[in-house]
Design a protein around this motif. Structure first.
Motif, PDB file in Angstrom:
ATOM      1  N   UNK A   1      37.270  20.690  34.254  1.00  0.00           N
ATOM      2  CA  UNK A   1      38.236  21.539  34.925  1.00  0.00           C
ATOM      3  C   UNK A   1      37.545  22.339  36.023  1.00  0.00           C
ATOM      4  N   UNK A   2      38.176  22.450  37.166  1.00  0.00           N
ATOM      5  CA  UNK A   2      37.597  23.242  38.260  1.00  0.00           C
ATOM      6  C   UNK A   2      37.543  24.737  37.928  1.00  0.00           C
ATOM      7  N   UNK A   3      36.608  25.406  38.569  1.00  0.00           N
ATOM      8  CA  UNK A   3      36.416  26.854  38.407  1.00  0.00           C
ATOM      9  C   UNK A   3      36.972  27.552  39.641  1.00  0.00           C
ATOM     10  N   UNK A   4      37.704  28.643  39.402  1.00  0.00           N
ATOM     11  CA  UNK A   4      38.316  29.413  40.484  1.00  0.00           C
ATOM     12  C   UNK A   4      37.968  30.885  40.335  1.00  0.00           C
ATOM     13  N   UNK A   5      38.017  31.575  41.457  1.00  0.00           N
ATOM     14  CA  UNK A   5      37.869  33.027  41.485  1.00  0.00           C
ATOM     15  C   UNK A   5      39.172  33.596  42.012  1.00  0.00           C
ATOM     16  N   UNK A   6      39.747  34.547  41.289  1.00  0.00           N
ATOM     17  CA  UNK A   6      40.959  35.240  41.725  1.00  0.00           C
ATOM     18  C   UNK A   6      40.583  36.696  41.968  1.00  0.00           C
ATOM     19  N   UNK A   7      40.890  37.175  43.174  1.00  0.00           N
ATOM     20  CA  UNK A   7      40.582  38.557  43.536  1.00  0.00           C
ATOM     21  C   UNK A   7      41.897  39.286  43.768  1.00  0.00           C
ATOM     22  N   UNK A   8      42.205  40.209  42.853  1.00  0.00           N
ATOM     23  CA  UNK A   8      43.434  40.983  42.950  1.00  0.00           C
ATOM     24  C   UNK A   8      43.195  42.159  43.880  1.00  0.00           C
ATOM     25  N   UNK A   9      44.220  42.472  44.627  1.00  0.00           N
ATOM     26  CA  UNK A   9      44.096  43.559  45.587  1.00  0.00           C
ATOM     27  C   UNK A   9      44.989  44.730  45.192  1.00  0.00           C
ATOM     28  N   UNK A  10      44.424  45.914  45.266  1.00  0.00           N
ATOM     29  CA  UNK A  10      45.220  47.119  45.091  1.00  0.00           C
ATOM     30  C   UNK A  10      45.572  47.472  43.667  1.00  0.00           C
ATOM     31  N   UNK A  50      43.469  23.520  35.578  1.00  0.00           N
ATOM     32  CA  UNK A  50      43.721  22.191  36.112  1.00  0.00           C
ATOM     33  C   UNK A  50      43.677  22.301  37.632  1.00  0.00           C
ATOM     34  N   UNK A  51      43.390  21.218  38.293  1.00  0.00           N
ATOM     35  CA  UNK A  51      43.270  21.239  39.750  1.00  0.00           C
ATOM     36  C   UNK A  51      44.553  21.757  40.398  1.00  0.00           C
ATOM     37  N   UNK A 180      27.747  30.338  35.432  1.00  0.00           N
ATOM     38  CA  UNK A 180      27.712  30.477  33.965  1.00  0.00           C
ATOM     39  C   UNK A 180      28.891  29.780  33.297  1.00  0.00           C
ATOM     40  N   UNK A 181      29.950  29.551  34.031  1.00  0.00           N
ATOM     41  CA  UNK A 181      31.186  28.983  33.485  1.00  0.00           C
ATOM     42  C   UNK A 181      31.114  27.446  33.379  1.00  0.00           C
ATOM     43  N   UNK A 182      30.117  26.843  33.994  1.00  0.00           N
ATOM     44  CA  UNK A 182      30.028  25.369  34.052  1.00  0.00           C
ATOM     45  C   UNK A 182      29.670  24.752  32.741  1.00  0.00           C
TER      46      UNK A 182
END
Length: 182
Positions: A1-10, A50-51, A180-182
């Motif tokens: 499964x791909x790894x993603x970064x989510x950056x929440x604002x505010x 998932x992608x 580290x998530x890999x």
């Protein structure tokens, strides 16, 4: 499964739009994301999914925040590969006179227009520096963010795209979390 970064604002700024990170992790796990990890209280998330395109992932998380927490928060997502490129492409790292503690990266929802970038250049006064590379803008603020020439000019308005900024330490930590998530 791909790894993603989510950056929440505010979120979690000045007592407004409060989300506890354990609640955010649980909320995102309910959407089927795996290995959901957060970093500090300002809404930095590394997860496996998932992608999906980063833009579609952003919209999915934004809908979940509205539904679960009752307020809107912009989310900008990147893949682990995109964060690797962000790290490698920082144009200020080759200058030994620049302190990494004074570096920041603005992550944008889309590439700004040339006119918007011209406006940013005009507003960026010495000793501050900025360099745009696609959907990221790298900043060097030797006097800190609040002492910068851009402090009173919100990037969203200047660039006409959504933006969220992270300091270089946070970008490095998110990069390491992806490894580290890999």
């Amino acid at each position: 499964m791909p790894i993603y970064i989510a950056m929440l604002r505010g979120i979690n700024v000045g007592g407004h739009h409060r989300i506890k990170m354990d609640q955010l992790r649980t909320s995102l796990e309910a959407l089927g994301f795996e290995q959901v990890k957060t970093y500090i209280q300002s809404g930095n998330v590394v997860l496996k999914s998932a992608t999906i395109s980063p833009a579609a992932l952003s919209r999915k998380i934004e809908r979940q925040i509205v539904g679960q927490f009752g307020f809107a928060a912009s989310v900008i997502c990147r893949t682990a590969d995109e964060i690797n490129k962000t790290m490698a492409n920082n144009p200020f790292l080759n200058d030994s006179s620049i302190s990494p503690e004074k570096l920041h990266v603005a992550f944008l929802s889309e590439t700004p227009t040339p006119l918007a970038l011209k406006k940013l250049t005009e507003l960026t006064l010495e000793p501050d520096q900025s360099r745009s590379l696609g959907k990221e803008i790298y900043f060097y603020f030797p006097n800190g963010v609040s002492g910068s020439s851009l402090w009173k000019h919100p990037l969203d308005r200047v660039l006409s795209v959504e933006a969220t900024t992270r300091n270089w330490k946070t970008v490095n930590t998110l990069h390491q979390m992806c490894l580290d998530c890999r």
